[in-house]
Each structure stands twice: as C-alpha cells, then as structure tokens.
Design a protein around this motif. Structure first.
Motif, PDB file in Angstrom:
ATOM      1  N   ARG A 100       0.838  -1.199   0.000  1.00 27.81           N
ATOM      2  CA  ARG A 100       0.000   0.000   0.000  1.00 27.81           C
ATOM      3  C   ARG A 100       0.877   1.256   0.000  1.00 27.81           C
ATOM      4  O   ARG A 100       0.612   2.220  -0.720  1.00 27.81           O
ATOM      5  CB  ARG A 100      -0.926   0.014   1.208  1.00 27.81           C
ATOM      6  CG  ARG A 100      -1.829   1.239   1.223  1.00 27.81           C
ATOM      7  CD  ARG A 100      -2.662   1.313   2.478  1.00 27.81           C
ATOM      8  NE  ARG A 100      -3.641   0.227   2.477  1.00 27.81           N
ATOM      9  CZ  ARG A 100      -4.348  -0.130   3.543  1.00 27.81           C
ATOM     10  NH1 ARG A 100      -4.169   0.497   4.689  1.00 27.81           N
ATOM     11  NH2 ARG A 100      -5.222  -1.096   3.478  1.00 27.81           N
ATOM     12  N   GLY A 101       1.924   1.240   0.794  1.00 35.91           N
ATOM     13  CA  GLY A 101       2.844   2.377   0.822  1.00 35.91           C
ATOM     14  C   GLY A 101       3.530   2.587  -0.520  1.00 35.91           C
ATOM     15  O   GLY A 101       3.666   3.725  -0.995  1.00 35.91           O
ATOM     16  N   ASP A 102       3.969   1.483  -1.133  1.00 34.66           N
ATOM     17  CA  ASP A 102       4.614   1.575  -2.446  1.00 34.66           C
ATOM     18  C   ASP A 102       3.652   2.118  -3.495  1.00 34.66           C
ATOM     19  O   ASP A 102       4.026   2.955  -4.325  1.00 34.66           O
ATOM     20  CB  ASP A 102       5.141   0.207  -2.893  1.00 34.66           C
ATOM     21  CG  ASP A 102       6.334  -0.253  -2.072  1.00 34.66           C
ATOM     22  OD1 ASP A 102       6.960   0.592  -1.387  1.00 34.66           O
ATOM     23  OD2 ASP A 102       6.652  -1.469  -2.120  1.00 34.66           O
ATOM     24  N   ILE A 103       2.414   1.662  -3.456  1.00 37.00           N
ATOM     25  CA  ILE A 103       1.414   2.139  -4.413  1.00 37.00           C
ATOM     26  C   ILE A 103       1.151   3.624  -4.206  1.00 37.00           C
ATOM     27  O   ILE A 103       1.007   4.387  -5.166  1.00 37.00           O
ATOM     28  CB  ILE A 103       0.115   1.312  -4.313  1.00 37.00           C
ATOM     29  CG1 ILE A 103       0.355  -0.095  -4.861  1.00 37.00           C
ATOM     30  CG2 ILE A 103      -1.032   1.987  -5.063  1.00 37.00           C
ATOM     31  CD1 ILE A 103      -0.798  -1.054  -4.673  1.00 37.00           C
ATOM     32  N   GLY A 104       1.125   4.074  -2.971  1.00 42.42           N
ATOM     33  CA  GLY A 104       0.950   5.498  -2.684  1.00 42.42           C
ATOM     34  C   GLY A 104       2.090   6.324  -3.273  1.00 42.42           C
ATOM     35  O   GLY A 104       1.866   7.385  -3.863  1.00 42.42           O
ATOM     36  N   GLU A 105       3.316   5.824  -3.127  1.00 46.46           N
ATOM     37  CA  GLU A 105       4.469   6.524  -3.702  1.00 46.46           C
ATOM     38  C   GLU A 105       4.381   6.547  -5.228  1.00 46.46           C
ATOM     39  O   GLU A 105       4.697   7.561  -5.863  1.00 46.46           O
ATOM     40  CB  GLU A 105       5.766   5.852  -3.266  1.00 46.46           C
ATOM     41  CG  GLU A 105       6.097   6.053  -1.801  1.00 46.46           C
ATOM     42  CD  GLU A 105       7.335   5.284  -1.377  1.00 46.46           C
ATOM     43  OE1 GLU A 105       8.130   4.876  -2.254  1.00 46.46           O
ATOM     44  OE2 GLU A 105       7.513   5.088  -0.162  1.00 46.46           O
ATOM     45  N   ILE A 106       3.960   5.441  -5.815  1.00 38.87           N
ATOM     46  CA  ILE A 106       3.821   5.375  -7.270  1.00 38.87           C
ATOM     47  C   ILE A 106       2.766   6.365  -7.749  1.00 38.87           C
ATOM     48  O   ILE A 106       2.951   7.040  -8.758  1.00 38.87           O
ATOM     49  CB  ILE A 106       3.488   3.930  -7.718  1.00 38.87           C
ATOM     50  CG1 ILE A 106       4.692   3.029  -7.500  1.00 38.87           C
ATOM     51  CG2 ILE A 106       3.057   3.901  -9.181  1.00 38.87           C
ATOM     52  CD1 ILE A 106       4.407   1.543  -7.667  1.00 38.87           C
ATOM     53  N   LYS A 107       1.664   6.477  -7.029  1.00 39.77           N
ATOM     54  CA  LYS A 107       0.626   7.448  -7.390  1.00 39.77           C
ATOM     55  C   LYS A 107       1.170   8.865  -7.357  1.00 39.77           C
ATOM     56  O   LYS A 107       0.904   9.671  -8.254  1.00 39.77           O
ATOM     57  CB  LYS A 107      -0.569   7.329  -6.444  1.00 39.77           C
ATOM     58  CG  LYS A 107      -1.465   6.156  -6.700  1.00 39.77           C
ATOM     59  CD  LYS A 107      -2.628   6.174  -5.705  1.00 39.77           C
ATOM     60  CE  LYS A 107      -3.557   5.005  -5.907  1.00 39.77           C
ATOM     61  NZ  LYS A 107      -4.670   5.027  -4.930  1.00 39.77           N
ATOM     62  N   ASP A 108       1.936   9.179  -6.319  1.00 39.93           N
ATOM     63  CA  ASP A 108       2.520  10.517  -6.213  1.00 39.93           C
ATOM     64  C   ASP A 108       3.467  10.799  -7.371  1.00 39.93           C
ATOM     65  O   ASP A 108       3.438  11.880  -7.967  1.00 39.93           O
ATOM     66  CB  ASP A 108       3.262  10.678  -4.883  1.00 39.93           C
ATOM     67  CG  ASP A 108       2.332  10.685  -3.682  1.00 39.93           C
ATOM     68  OD1 ASP A 108       1.115  10.929  -3.877  1.00 39.93           O
ATOM     69  OD2 ASP A 108       2.818  10.451  -2.553  1.00 39.93           O
ATOM     70  N   ARG A 109       4.302   9.831  -7.696  1.00 38.89           N
ATOM     71  CA  ARG A 109       5.249  10.007  -8.796  1.00 38.89           C
ATOM     72  C   ARG A 109       4.522  10.125 -10.129  1.00 38.89           C
ATOM     73  O   ARG A 109       4.901  10.930 -10.988  1.00 38.89           O
ATOM     74  CB  ARG A 109       6.247   8.851  -8.827  1.00 38.89           C
ATOM     75  CG  ARG A 109       7.189   8.879  -7.625  1.00 38.89           C
ATOM     76  CD  ARG A 109       8.134   7.721  -7.606  1.00 38.89           C
ATOM     77  NE  ARG A 109       9.110   7.869  -8.684  1.00 38.89           N
ATOM     78  CZ  ARG A 109      10.013   6.964  -8.978  1.00 38.89           C
ATOM     79  NH1 ARG A 109      10.077   5.832  -8.286  1.00 38.89           N
ATOM     80  NH2 ARG A 109      10.870   7.160  -9.959  1.00 38.89           N
ATOM     81  N   LEU A 110       3.461   9.347 -10.320  1.00 42.72           N
ATOM     82  CA  LEU A 110       2.690   9.412 -11.559  1.00 42.72           C
ATOM     83  C   LEU A 110       2.024  10.774 -11.696  1.00 42.72           C
ATOM     84  O   LEU A 110       2.001  11.363 -12.785  1.00 42.72           O
ATOM     85  CB  LEU A 110       1.640   8.299 -11.600  1.00 42.72           C
ATOM     86  CG  LEU A 110       0.763   8.240 -12.841  1.00 42.72           C
ATOM     87  CD1 LEU A 110       1.617   8.079 -14.098  1.00 42.72           C
ATOM     88  CD2 LEU A 110      -0.248   7.119 -12.731  1.00 42.72           C
ATOM     89  N   THR A 111       1.508  11.304 -10.594  1.00 42.81           N
ATOM     90  CA  THR A 111       0.911  12.633 -10.620  1.00 42.81           C
ATOM     91  C   THR A 111       1.947  13.673 -11.039  1.00 42.81           C
ATOM     92  O   THR A 111       1.668  14.555 -11.860  1.00 42.81           O
ATOM     93  CB  THR A 111       0.336  12.993  -9.237  1.00 42.81           C
ATOM     94  OG1 THR A 111      -0.674  12.041  -8.900  1.00 42.81           O
ATOM     95  CG2 THR A 111      -0.255  14.389  -9.219  1.00 42.81           C
ATOM     96  N   GLN A 112       3.160  13.553 -10.502  1.00 43.81           N
ATOM     97  CA  GLN A 112       4.229  14.487 -10.862  1.00 43.81           C
ATOM     98  C   GLN A 112       4.602  14.348 -12.340  1.00 43.81           C
ATOM     99  O   GLN A 112       4.806  15.346 -13.031  1.00 43.81           O
ATOM    100  CB  GLN A 112       5.462  14.250  -9.982  1.00 43.81           C
ATOM    101  CG  GLN A 112       6.541  15.280 -10.168  1.00 43.81           C
ATOM    102  CD  GLN A 112       6.073  16.677  -9.808  1.00 43.81           C
ATOM    103  OE1 GLN A 112       5.392  16.887  -8.813  1.00 43.81           O
ATOM    104  NE2 GLN A 112       6.441  17.655 -10.624  1.00 43.81           N
TER     105      GLN A 112
END
Length: 74
Positions: A17-29
């Motif tokens: 879940r933490g990794d997916i959250g980081e991936i979402k943030d990076r994708l948004t950027q």
C-alpha cells in the motif's frame, strides 16, 4: 493461519500500500510535467510561427524597397 503468518501478510500488504501510494505521487508528478511540456511546446510553436511571419513581412518590405529603388529585377 497462525498469528505470525497473518501479521506477516498484513505487514506485506501495508508495504505494498505504501509503495502504491508513492507510485501514485510520482505518476501525478509525471503527468504535471507532461502537461507543462505540452504548454511549453505550444508556446514555442507559436513563437516560431510568429517569427516566420515577421521574417516574411520583412522580406516583402525589403523586396518592395528594392523595386522602388530599381535594385531588383522584378
């Protein structure tokens, strides 16, 4: 399942879940950067075509001046 196994599974799920959250943030950027690049490309395209128009106008003016001064063949 034993309690240790359940805890281990929960620990892995939390990490995922933490990794997916980081991936979402990076994708948004990445999406924001892509949008900014698109805007910059549009601005550059406009500037290039504006410069071409100005160059063409100057060319026409020089040709007209040359004609009036009988400096050209036309």
């Amino acid at each position: 399942m034993t309690e240790n196994t359940e805890n281990l599974v929960l620990e892995h799920l939390r990490a995922i879940r933490g990794d997916i959250g980081e991936i979402k943030d990076r994708l948004t950027q990445v999406e924001l950067n892509t949008a900014m690049l698109g805007q910059q490309l549009g601005a550059l395209t406009t500037a290039v075509y504006s410069g071409k128009n100005e160059t063409q106008e100057l060319r026409r003016r020089v040709e007209r001046i040359e004609q009036r001064l009988n400096l050209s063949d036309a």
